[in-house]
Design an enzyme around this catalytic site. Structure first.
Site, PDB file in Angstrom:
ATOM      1  CG  ASP B 187     -90.670 -42.575 -38.909  1.00  0.00           C
ATOM      2  OD1 ASP B 187     -89.873 -43.362 -39.450  1.00  0.00           O
ATOM      3  OD2 ASP B 187     -91.786 -42.280 -39.384  1.00  0.00           O
ATOM      4  CG  HIS B 360     -92.565 -43.150 -42.867  1.00  0.00           C
ATOM      5  ND1 HIS B 360     -92.603 -43.619 -41.568  1.00  0.00           N
ATOM      6  CD2 HIS B 360     -93.166 -44.094 -43.624  1.00  0.00           C
ATOM      7  CE1 HIS B 360     -93.187 -44.806 -41.553  1.00  0.00           C
ATOM      8  NE2 HIS B 360     -93.542 -45.122 -42.782  1.00  0.00           N
TER       9      HIS B 360
END
Lengths: 544, 544
Positions: B187, B360
């Site tokens: 990610d 995130h």
């Protein structure tokens, strides 16, 4: 005294405030607003001049606080109403106004004022104060009339270490406040931001570090009027043995003006033309460019897309965005950043390094202003509603009574009588759109059509009918644009329309408008059922 | 092993990665992307299935890492190609998939997996790891094949104090890393952001403080899948004696699911229906709503505009945006904030108080991941170019050799052979648009027409001519939409077209296409010269 903002309060842009005393008008600033996504295709938005257009002969002067587009951009359009309007501005502001007016083939009647100046225009006694902002030579203006005293900040911050040493005149504001300021019109842009804007002086070393460590070409994009930021880039380039070139029409023009007037100092021989600079080794070059907002036609965007005529960026080059992102421009800026990242260009922006600070006072600075001026009444200006509310809250914290803090967005009429400001009415101040070379012919109906067309395209159905019988004399012509890439998407429409025409004919309908309505209805229903879309349906019935 | 992303690399959205081994396929995630301003009118963008559509029988399974739209949204469209595709996901993810598929009248073949599970689908040996993100029950997946081992993080952060105690399994990653991870798919969303995401646990007290001090109604807007954030709001509401109601279709649906599955705990009697809750005193109410991104049709936007059927906000109410602003949504979010500020509603958002943290990993957390996994090769995923580059730089800092860090955006074909990943080719992966109820018929031509129409509208000119002589049998019909509000704006066009038709007729031209071209040219030139605009010109020549 009566005060009406024709723009700039409740929005950021097209600042224009009208002060009225005994039938005479003083205007402060005359800027443009840039359109949002809900105003597609429009180039600019002007303040609505309706309130003053029949009274332009009563305007004593237009005072310009500084040379940004949202403060001067509409001036050529106002001057079309009266060419000999006296315009009062500081040296640098006037130079930018002159350049802008030249493009409009207007020769403005400019008068130069500077901080400390006292002058009277009709019944308005003006006093000018130095303020710092993100452009040189910005002014605040004090307005004295027999009916009361106003202090209008323009765009302002309180950099205590400005690069040019020209401080915001807080002492002057205090003195003016001692005399009694009945109404304070204060910049709200950063009222939501706590604390203080960092000094401009902290940016130079950061720019210097990135330029020092760059191994290849450096491009710095910034606002074309931010002379002090550009000066920092120029100085860093010189220190590291790099030549500079200005790129982009407004950057070239403004830096020429800034040099001529002494606001920008560039050592002899440092500037090269774009043609010449590209012969130098990449590590000997800094390009100073427009395009910091991701404008698709700007030099920087073209470089990022690889279709700039002269500059071909390669992996290892450095691009510094020495600028903020104006709200609404985030997507276009990041489109450019991503295109640069794809090439392998190192991109430095405000989000990761202190390469820019705002030109507008944060909350902490605004408190200094309120405490210096001690105003009797306050109107927060230069902001969207969220900014105005935040600024109002700051005024209240410093002790301004809540009923003396007026939310007076564009069009709200405020009267200042015996030291008390009150809302007394409301005038219409619509968005006046400039599209291409005409002003005002694009309005809500056109924009609403553009939004529908932009979302769903259209389907047109053209039929020729016999004027007397209503009978179709040719098969319907059906076509769509912006509807589908599938050439057969509309195949079902012709038989559908033919059926409807036959029905109309049977019913003896010959009126083209009624037939058009019926066609619109049946095609609209079909496309909704079949595609769940709502293109514009355009029936054209011609009679032969 | 071959790896191809059909979406999600080089963009944020429509995540879908295809892993191939000996002709068999494993797919990880199948999400949608939301359109940008340059893709007007489009509802959704799907991954391009062309690469796999002839091989759907070879798909062993689709693994879903978590239940966000950009990871599950395109699944119903994939399942249309093969209804019995095995879909593997965690409990909460599968519940959201089932709800979504129900709307599409599809009954998916779901298999529930959880952290720690080991299972084989064909030649792919899978291992699932707990990860935390902004939705419960997120998983990373390890993929072992005889040709190599991959670790695919999905969306991930490393909250060390997660509300549900479910930590990202860094220990598991280390163990998996010890075995040897040939390829790490990581990610990139927050790779540009230095440091660490603050723990979710810090948000609760902030929300609590605002709810405690509110004197009237409180509305909290958040993401409809952010169960932990909603739990914090529920807890705060209870502590301060307020009842709650869920507002907005997806919020109501998801919170129902979350409660049934035990992911959200709501004390008995705390929830009221919207009808019932509005009878309570304003200081006894918290509404938990959708609309945190300023979506114009959402409950919050309607409340802000004053056209919500049930809720009428007044000055002194509080709205908390417990959410981030997804890039591109800034303008719509601030439109809502300004509408609320205008009413006098107190608005609290991430810019001014810690009412949200990202889901995130920031750069600091990503370093932990690289150091735990010690991958031989890395492909940064889930990001635009700027994020991918930043993530690649972090991988390099931890010692991954630069030639083993692959920039492999959508469509780039990567082969993993003997522990080395290399780019071996490129497939076409266009944007597949969903508009209304059809997929793929809107393409570049349609979008480009919509952009032209949205910017400048169109001018249509319709003429009926005699098929044999080419002579006009009626005066031209001229009309414009999205061009001008001025009814006389196009008055000059009829004589212009008549002149052109006369010229054509004189030249003996009878071909309707040639006549149409001539009309388009002359009207286009006229409008450019007269207005400096470029509307679409639509000539329709019908022959009778």
């Amino acid at each position: 005294m009566r005060i009406v903002a024709l723009g700039g309060i409740g929005e950021i842009g097209r600042n224009m405030t009208v002060y009225e005393y005994r039938g005479k008008l003083l205007i402060v600033d005359c800027g443009v607003l840039f359109p949002e996504a809900t105003e597609p295709g429009v180039d600019l938005i002007l303040p609505d001049f309706s309130y003053i257009e029949d009274r332009v002969q009563d305007i004593e002067a237009v005072v310009i606080t500084h040379g940004h587009e949202d403060h001067i951009g509409a001036l050529p359009f106002l001057l079309r109403l009266r060419r000999d309007l006296p315009v009062l501005g500081a040296t640098f502001s006037n130079a930018l106004i002159a350049a802008k007016c030249k493009e409009h083939r207007i020769n403005p009647k400019l008068q130069t004022v500077r901080e400390g100046d006292l002058l009277s225009v009709g019944a308005f006694d003006l006093e000018f104060f130095a303020v710092n902002h993100s452009i040189p030579d910005a002014l605040a203006v004090g307005i004295r009339t027999p009916a009361g005293t106003v202090l209008h900040t323009g765009d302002i911050k309180l950099d205590q270490l400005p690069l040019d040493g020209r401080l915001t005149d807080l002492g002057g504001f205090s003195r003016f406040g001692e005399e009694g300021v009945d109404l304070f019109m204060v910049d709200s842009t950063n009222a939501e931001v706590p604390g203080f804007v960092a000094p401009e002086r902290e940016i130079g070393p950061v720019l210097d570090r990135f330029i020092a460590s760059a191994k290849q070409r450096v491009i710095v994009a910034s606002f074309a009027s931010h002379v002090h930021r550009i000066q920092q880039v120029v100085d860093a380039a010189q220190r590291h043995g790099r030549k500079i070139a200005f790129v982009g029409r407004s950057m070239v023009r403004n830096m020429q003006i800034a040099q001529e007037l002494g606001f920008l100092t560039v050592p002899d021989g440092l500037i090269r033309s774009m043609d010449k600079i590209l012969d130098l080794a990449p590590d000997k070059v800094v390009l100073i460019s427009t395009g910091s907002q991701g404008e698709p036609l700007s030099a920087l965007s073209r470089m990022a897309r690889g279709d700039h005529r002269q500059v071909n960026l390669v992996a290892g080059d450095t691009v510094i965005l020495a600028s903020s992102m104006i709200p609404g421009n985030e997507t276009s800026v990041f489109t450019v950043v991503n295109e640069l990242a794809r090439i392998g260009v190192q991109v430095v922006h405000q989000g990761m390094a202190k390469v820019h600070v705002s030109g507008h006072a944060s909350a902490g600075e605004l408190l200094y202003l309120y405490n210096a001026v001690k105003p009797k009444n306050v109107i927060p200006v230069h902001g969207e509603w969220r900014h105005l509310r935040a600024n109002a809250a700051l005024a209240a914290l410093t002790g301004v009574p809540k009923d003396r803090i007026l939310m007076a967005p564009d069009g709200v009429v405020v009267d200042l009588i015996k030291g008390k400001a009150s809302v007394v009415g409301m005038i219409e101040v619509g968005h006046v759109y400039v599209d291409g070379n005409s002003v005002g012919d694009v309005g809500d109906a056109t924009l609403s059509d553009r939004l529908v067309l932009g979302e769903g395209g259209f389907i047109s159905v053209t039929v020729a009918i016999d004027a007397t019988t209503g009978r179709a004399v040719s098969p319907p012509t059906v076509s769509g644009r912006g509807f589908s890439d599938d050439p057969n998407a509309l195949d079902a429409v012709v038989p559908l329309v033919e059926m409807e025409l036959a029905r109309s004919e049977n019913d003896g309908i010959v009126d083209p408008h009624r037939i058009a309505q019926a066609v619109r209805r049946i095609v609209g229903r079909w496309v909704g059922d079949t595609y769940r879309r709502r293109p514009m349906i355009i029936p054209t019935i011609i009679t032969v």
